[in-house]
Scaffold this motif. Structure first.
Motif, PDB file in Angstrom:
ATOM      1  N   VAL A 118       0.852  -1.192   0.000  1.00  0.00           N
ATOM      2  CA  VAL A 118       0.000   0.000   0.000  1.00  0.00           C
ATOM      3  C   VAL A 118       0.887   1.241   0.000  1.00  0.00           C
ATOM      4  CG1 VAL A 118      -1.768   1.290   1.265  1.00  0.00           C
ATOM      5  CG2 VAL A 118      -1.801  -1.214   1.286  1.00  0.00           C
ATOM      6  N   MET A 120       0.594   5.193   0.461  1.00  0.00           N
ATOM      7  CA  MET A 120      -0.428   6.028   1.067  1.00  0.00           C
ATOM      8  C   MET A 120      -0.387   7.471   0.597  1.00  0.00           C
ATOM      9  SD  MET A 120       1.196   5.799   4.805  1.00  0.00           S
ATOM     10  CE  MET A 120       2.777   5.003   4.763  1.00  0.00           C
ATOM     11  N   VAL A 132      -6.348  -1.936   9.666  1.00  0.00           N
ATOM     12  CA  VAL A 132      -6.592  -0.734   8.891  1.00  0.00           C
ATOM     13  C   VAL A 132      -7.677  -0.946   7.842  1.00  0.00           C
ATOM     14  CG1 VAL A 132      -4.283   0.258   9.186  1.00  0.00           C
ATOM     15  CG2 VAL A 132      -4.710  -1.327   7.307  1.00  0.00           C
ATOM     16  N   ILE A 134      -8.403   0.518   4.056  1.00  0.00           N
ATOM     17  CA  ILE A 134      -7.694   1.160   2.959  1.00  0.00           C
ATOM     18  C   ILE A 134      -8.699   1.516   1.884  1.00  0.00           C
ATOM     19  CG2 ILE A 134      -5.893   0.872   1.210  1.00  0.00           C
ATOM     20  CD1 ILE A 134      -4.819   0.629   4.062  1.00  0.00           C
ATOM     21  N   ALA A 150      -3.562   5.703  -1.507  1.00  0.00           N
ATOM     22  CA  ALA A 150      -4.451   5.173  -0.468  1.00  0.00           C
ATOM     23  C   ALA A 150      -4.737   6.167   0.650  1.00  0.00           C
ATOM     24  CB  ALA A 150      -3.839   3.908   0.125  1.00  0.00           C
ATOM     25  N   VAL A 152      -5.903   5.975   4.453  1.00  0.00           N
ATOM     26  CA  VAL A 152      -5.785   4.925   5.456  1.00  0.00           C
ATOM     27  C   VAL A 152      -6.475   5.358   6.743  1.00  0.00           C
ATOM     28  CG1 VAL A 152      -4.161   3.558   6.811  1.00  0.00           C
ATOM     29  CG2 VAL A 152      -3.561   4.261   4.500  1.00  0.00           C
ATOM     30  N   GLU A 153      -7.221   4.433   7.322  1.00  0.00           N
ATOM     31  CA  GLU A 153      -7.837   4.680   8.621  1.00  0.00           C
ATOM     32  C   GLU A 153      -7.517   3.503   9.522  1.00  0.00           C
ATOM     33  OE1 GLU A 153     -12.273   5.098  10.567  1.00  0.00           O
ATOM     34  OE2 GLU A 153     -11.994   5.601   8.444  1.00  0.00           O
ATOM     35  N   ARG A 154      -6.923   3.791  10.683  1.00  0.00           N
ATOM     36  CA  ARG A 154      -6.644   2.736  11.659  1.00  0.00           C
ATOM     37  C   ARG A 154      -7.964   2.396  12.336  1.00  0.00           C
ATOM     38  NH1 ARG A 154      -5.338   1.797  17.008  1.00  0.00           N
ATOM     39  NH2 ARG A 154      -3.738   0.214  17.304  1.00  0.00           N
TER      40      ARG A 154
END
Length: 181
Positions: A118, A120, A132, A134, A150, A152-154
């Protein structure tokens, strides 16, 4: 910005665009009015083209992007299945666990026995074991698949995927480029 017509991809360079306007046209179907430029190597062979667009007023939105919430979640093994049709130019959504992170550049996520690299957009600081979500564009590189551009969100923490014990014969016979070994 990347323009797509049929199977052809054409970079569209916006000379000036605000963050708000960029979000409005991200993943939307647009018509661009600009100047086409071409690039040649030292032998005079065409190696690339793009369209330079002065500003967002030179774009006309034909179809807005889908809302993030409406993009279906895909398993990693279905990112780029064989198809005689060209892949869609829209973003995809996947979940996975970070197995390797090179901060500020790229990382690998894994889900089951599938993994993908990935690249980001938002530079999120992630660590191995982070779960995560994506949202990005699937691309095929020479030896591996990658999700580019990408967001990205945790979404949680977890265990780092177990490395696979791999000797020389496994690596030469059936190596998976993004697998943790």
């Amino acid at each position: 910005m990347l323009g797509v017509q049929g199977e052809r991809k054409l970079p569209v360079l916006l000379m000036e665009i605000s963050d708000g306007d960029a979000r409005r046209v991200l993943d939307a179907e647009v018509e661009a009015t600009g100047v086409a430029t071409s690039f040649f190597n030292e032998r005079g062979e065409l190696i690339g083209v793009n369209v330079q667009v002065p500003d967002v007023e030179s774009l006309r939105v034909l179809a807005p992007a889908k809302a993030k919430e409406t993009i279906p979640l895909l398993p990693l093994d279905s990112l780029r299945p064989y198809s005689p049709d060209p892949p869609p130019a829209q973003r995809v959504k996947v979940h996975g666990t970070v197995s390797f992170a090179w901060q500020g550049a790229f990382y690998y996520i894994q889900d089951g026995d599938r993994a993908v690299r990935v690249s980001m957009r938002n530079g999120a600081a992630l660590s191995p074991g982070d779960r995560v979500e994506i949202l990005g564009y699937p691309e095929m590189r020479t030896y591996f698949g990658e999700i580019t551009g990408a967001e990205v969100e945790r979404i949680g923490g977890g265990e780092v995927p177990e490395p696979v014990k791999a000797g020389r014969s496994r690596i030469l016979r059936r190596w998976q480029p993004a697998e943790t070994m």
